[in-house]
Design a protein around this motif. Sequence first.
Motif, short mmCIF file in Angstrom:
data_model
loop_
_atom_site.label_atom_id
_atom_site.label_comp_id
_atom_site.label_asym_id
_atom_site.label_seq_id
_atom_site.Cartn_x
_atom_site.Cartn_y
_atom_site.Cartn_z
N ARG A 133 -90.70 41.98 43.22
CA ARG A 133 -91.47 43.09 42.57
C ARG A 133 -90.53 44.06 42.10
O ARG A 133 -90.80 44.90 41.15
CB ARG A 133 -92.29 43.53 43.80
N TRP A 134 -89.41 44.20 42.87
CA TRP A 134 -88.32 45.55 42.67
C TRP A 134 -87.72 45.01 41.25
O TRP A 134 -87.69 45.86 40.25
CB TRP A 134 -87.34 45.63 43.50
N SER A 193 -88.67 34.36 44.86
CA SER A 193 -89.19 35.69 44.84
C SER A 193 -89.20 36.30 43.50
O SER A 193 -90.23 36.81 43.24
CB SER A 193 -88.13 36.33 45.77
N GLU A 243 -96.56 38.15 38.77
CA GLU A 243 -97.37 39.05 39.38
C GLU A 243 -97.29 40.40 38.38
O GLU A 243 -98.52 41.06 38.45
CB GLU A 243 -96.98 39.43 41.00
N SER A 244 -96.33 40.79 37.92
CA SER A 244 -96.27 41.98 37.15
C SER A 244 -97.21 41.78 35.95
O SER A 244 -97.81 42.71 35.61
CB SER A 244 -95.04 42.57 36.87
N GLY A 259 -92.35 37.67 41.50
CA GLY A 259 -92.52 39.07 41.08
C GLY A 259 -92.83 39.52 39.69
O GLY A 259 -93.78 40.33 39.26
N ARG A 305 -89.55 45.79 37.89
CA ARG A 305 -89.44 47.32 37.64
C ARG A 305 -88.12 47.48 37.02
O ARG A 305 -87.94 48.15 36.24
CB ARG A 305 -89.86 48.18 39.12
N MET A 337 -93.48 52.55 44.73
CA MET A 337 -93.51 51.36 45.08
C MET A 337 -93.73 51.39 46.69
O MET A 337 -93.19 51.88 47.28
CB MET A 337 -92.08 50.81 44.77
N THR A 378 -90.25 40.42 48.66
CA THR A 378 -90.61 41.49 47.68
C THR A 378 -89.54 41.71 46.75
O THR A 378 -89.57 42.32 45.80
CB THR A 378 -90.96 42.77 48.38
#
Length: 327
Positions: A189-190, A19, A26-27, A23, A193, A304, A186
């Motif tokens: 993704r976090w 994951s 993807e960023s 993420g 950041r 988000m 997900t």
Amino acid sequence: MAQKPLVLILGPAGHTGDSIVEGLLESGNYRVAGLVRPSSLTKPSTEKLRQRGVEIRAGDLKDSMADLKKHLEGVDIVVSCILAMVVLDQKDLIRAAKEVGVKRFIPCDWATPGQRGIRPMGDMKGEIRDFIVDIGLPHTFIDVGWWMQLFLPLPARSKREPEVHARVNTEYAGGTTPTALTDLRTIGRWVARIIADPRTLNHPVLICEDERTQKDAFEIGCRLSGEAESLAAKRISISAEEIESRFIKFKAASEASENPMAWEILYPYWTMAYVKSIYVMGENSIASAKKIGYLDAQALYPDMTRTTLESFAEWFYALEEPAYAHF
């Protein structure tokens, strides 16, 4: 133009590691490398990582200090997603990271927040946190609450073992304790950041996309699985008093065992420790985490998109085998 930060992920092919790889890629803000055991270099999972653009570095946590430093060459950020049983083996890598100047180290946490002295695994992770702080290595500690993948009751069509069905169809301590939840898919993704944010440096952070009770999960499961009658028939309820009784029993068995790490001893004790922490003590919540110093990722990144348990359940119950992520 400055190069993008290089992130080295330990355990890049596992559930959480995968994951996080996704993420970060993807960023578009990072270069990503994965530390893989030499015995795993030819595995399909490693080849998949290569095809996604991940730099593969061969190594092991038990390598020499010189080799560990070599594994960390050019690395800005380390994200550890190793197996739970080897959490304490991170210490030499942490020492090496300090010596070579890694800018941020994220040790293997990825679970529920809580105080020391209840969850043996939480205590082991706490020992690593203390070690990182003591040697002065820049860090961020990240917990994710409980996976949504492990929170919803399973439909009858799932071919997983009866004990897996029973585990997720059990209501603990009345089923009304608010529980922090995150969709496994997900997490990365976090993380993308969090590790770029100077506000999170040297702080613990809780990722939580939704906070719901077991009663909420059961209602959602009945409504969206189409199997309300079947799920109700299999529902199990365990009181707070019974949880405490089992916790004491399993803890005593572990302490009396010559081999407390044997699976048949370890599993019931560690499982009931988490059950007590989450559902009796209510430690897996945003409010509880804030009391012990965590930053709230929801508050840090209000832009988000968050996965709600309902939206997750719609996807989950459409799967041919919804139990894909269960242990």
